[in-house]
Design a protein around this motif. Sequence first.
Motif, PDB file in Angstrom:
ATOM      1  N   LEU A 152     -34.667 -30.043  -2.797  1.00  0.00           N
ATOM      2  CA  LEU A 152     -33.427 -30.637  -2.287  1.00  0.00           C
ATOM      3  C   LEU A 152     -33.674 -31.482  -1.037  1.00  0.00           C
ATOM      4  O   LEU A 152     -33.251 -32.623  -0.952  1.00  0.00           O
TER       5      LEU A 152
ATOM      6  N   TYR B 132     -26.452 -27.934  -7.314  1.00  0.00           N
ATOM      7  CA  TYR B 132     -26.072 -27.015  -6.241  1.00  0.00           C
ATOM      8  C   TYR B 132     -24.550 -26.903  -6.151  1.00  0.00           C
ATOM      9  O   TYR B 132     -23.995 -25.795  -6.113  1.00  0.00           O
TER      10      TYR B 132
ATOM     11  N   GLY C 279     -22.833 -29.208   2.327  1.00  0.00           N
ATOM     12  CA  GLY C 279     -23.147 -27.947   1.662  1.00  0.00           C
ATOM     13  C   GLY C 279     -22.423 -26.773   2.289  1.00  0.00           C
ATOM     14  O   GLY C 279     -21.884 -25.902   1.588  1.00  0.00           O
TER      15      GLY C 279
ATOM     16  N   GLU D 244     -25.851 -33.868   4.613  1.00  0.00           N
ATOM     17  CA  GLU D 244     -25.825 -33.071   3.382  1.00  0.00           C
ATOM     18  C   GLU D 244     -25.718 -31.583   3.698  1.00  0.00           C
ATOM     19  O   GLU D 244     -25.047 -30.838   2.970  1.00  0.00           O
ATOM     20  N   VAL D 245     -26.354 -31.152   4.785  1.00  0.00           N
ATOM     21  CA  VAL D 245     -26.202 -29.764   5.220  1.00  0.00           C
ATOM     22  C   VAL D 245     -24.741 -29.469   5.540  1.00  0.00           C
ATOM     23  O   VAL D 245     -24.192 -28.425   5.172  1.00  0.00           O
TER      24      VAL D 245
ATOM     25  N   TYR E 203     -33.384 -22.753   1.668  1.00  0.00           N
ATOM     26  CA  TYR E 203     -33.710 -23.373   0.377  1.00  0.00           C
ATOM     27  C   TYR E 203     -33.311 -24.848   0.339  1.00  0.00           C
ATOM     28  O   TYR E 203     -34.038 -25.698  -0.186  1.00  0.00           O
ATOM     29  N   VAL E 204     -32.141 -25.170   0.923  1.00  0.00           N
ATOM     30  CA  VAL E 204     -31.647 -26.555   0.837  1.00  0.00           C
ATOM     31  C   VAL E 204     -32.423 -27.502   1.745  1.00  0.00           C
ATOM     32  O   VAL E 204     -32.379 -28.727   1.545  1.00  0.00           O
TER      33      VAL E 204
ATOM     34  N   LEU F  75     -30.357 -19.323   1.079  1.00  0.00           N
ATOM     35  CA  LEU F  75     -29.804 -20.609   0.652  1.00  0.00           C
ATOM     36  C   LEU F  75     -29.866 -21.631   1.782  1.00  0.00           C
ATOM     37  O   LEU F  75     -30.123 -22.816   1.546  1.00  0.00           O
ATOM     38  N   SER F  76     -29.653 -21.180   3.032  1.00  0.00           N
ATOM     39  CA  SER F  76     -29.704 -22.095   4.175  1.00  0.00           C
ATOM     40  C   SER F  76     -31.108 -22.643   4.395  1.00  0.00           C
ATOM     41  O   SER F  76     -31.276 -23.736   4.955  1.00  0.00           O
TER      42      SER F  76
ATOM     43  N   TRP G 167     -32.411 -31.584   2.187  1.00  0.00           N
ATOM     44  CA  TRP G 167     -31.162 -32.181   2.664  1.00  0.00           C
ATOM     45  C   TRP G 167     -31.298 -32.745   4.072  1.00  0.00           C
ATOM     46  O   TRP G 167     -32.057 -32.238   4.903  1.00  0.00           O
TER      47      TRP G 167
ATOM     48  N   THR H 221     -28.977 -31.794  -5.969  1.00  0.00           N
ATOM     49  CA  THR H 221     -27.762 -31.574  -5.180  1.00  0.00           C
ATOM     50  C   THR H 221     -26.545 -31.382  -6.073  1.00  0.00           C
ATOM     51  O   THR H 221     -25.681 -30.549  -5.791  1.00  0.00           O
TER      52      THR H 221
END
Length: 427
Positions: free
Chosen positions: A264, A326, A274, A270-271, A258-259, A255-256, A266, A323
């Motif tokens: 997405l 998510y 998240g 945004e990180v 993927y974003v 997931l870290s 990011w 987002t």
Amino acid sequence: MAVVRSLRQYVEPVVFGAQMACSFFDTGLQMVVKQRSENATSPSDPHEDQNAIANFYMIFNMLTDFIPILPALILARIGDRGYRKVPIVVPLVGYSLSRALLLLVIWLEWRIEVMYVAPVIYGLCGGFSSYWAGVIALVSVSTSEEQRSLRIMRIELVYGIAGFLGSLASGHLFQLYTVGMKQGVLLASMSVALYVFCLLYATCVLQVSRITLERRESTSSGIITHNRQDRTIIALLFISGILYDVAVAGGVQILSVYVLNAPLEWSASEVGYGNAAGFLIFITSFLGMKFFTRFAVSDTSMIMIGMVSFMTGIYFMTFVTTTAMYFLARSVMLFALIPMPTIRSLLSKQVQGTSYGMTFICLQVSFTLASVATAPIYTKIYESTLDTYPGFVFTLSSIITFLSILPISVVGCRAAKQENYERIQGN
């Protein structure tokens, strides 16, 4: 003075400060890795930087998981001999030194591969395995069995609130810089400062009451003679915990990555948001446990509720393309943090107080070995399905979570039978 003496026996300030520092480090590392990967790869290949990020985290996480195993076992043995602060203090030394490495990488513009030294440094000092097992052991020896699940969950709550606040601020702090200070230097400096504070607090302020320790351990010894024979429950708890940790760790690891990539893509802020959403689950899980405890829901039932919550949310993550989607998927995981502290609490009721450290470290090492084996598998599956089905790894995590529910179901059935036997005997 009485209040001060009372506060000195609480480990919460260490947990809060260390997790704030860890949140700063995680966001800083994510953004530095992304920047260095984009600069090093060719713009003609859109997947080259994605694979570079995934491979970096695969190696970094494998070093993080594998190296602490032997040092953590040694520190746990020392802790069980009465030196309960040692498994907490020594890892904090490693964290302080290794986090300073990120500061140097940013400031001196070293290659990102230098960061592979960081998990080696704090791994040799016991790493998170020793640190967290030491915290849980210290809490367990100073808490009654009736209050232990909630007390451990409260530690998780402090951990989550610190991570939530740290993640919210980390993205903005990373972007703060001046002409004479590079982007990310302030964030990395604050991470190091917080770890040093926690180290000083744990070394000089935190105290463990020997009277409380002896009382709890003697009480535990009396209880254990009755429960210790059921090794099947211990084995099932280990199996369920390992499967669930694999599902969560594998899914969150991808997931870290993927974003950061399409769709997405990011930014730093945004990180941070998240990561904050992930830590918000600690708060909702604590509130959920309080609610379920009030209505006398059993520990095994709470574990299964938490697992179903994560299983559903991570499955929805398979289809996330925006987002908003998510954060919607994250909201479904509101009870996902209940299983682990409750499993630890159930384990503590099956062993003597003088074995808490080794029990928790064996559980943590089991998680570590499983992660070492599964991290590259998750990474390679993600890379191979990137063009066709990039969210497949989240479906895989959902399936593994379902498998982790099965051993807990058996534990619940055995516990119910034991309770009925005890009632008949008492009557």
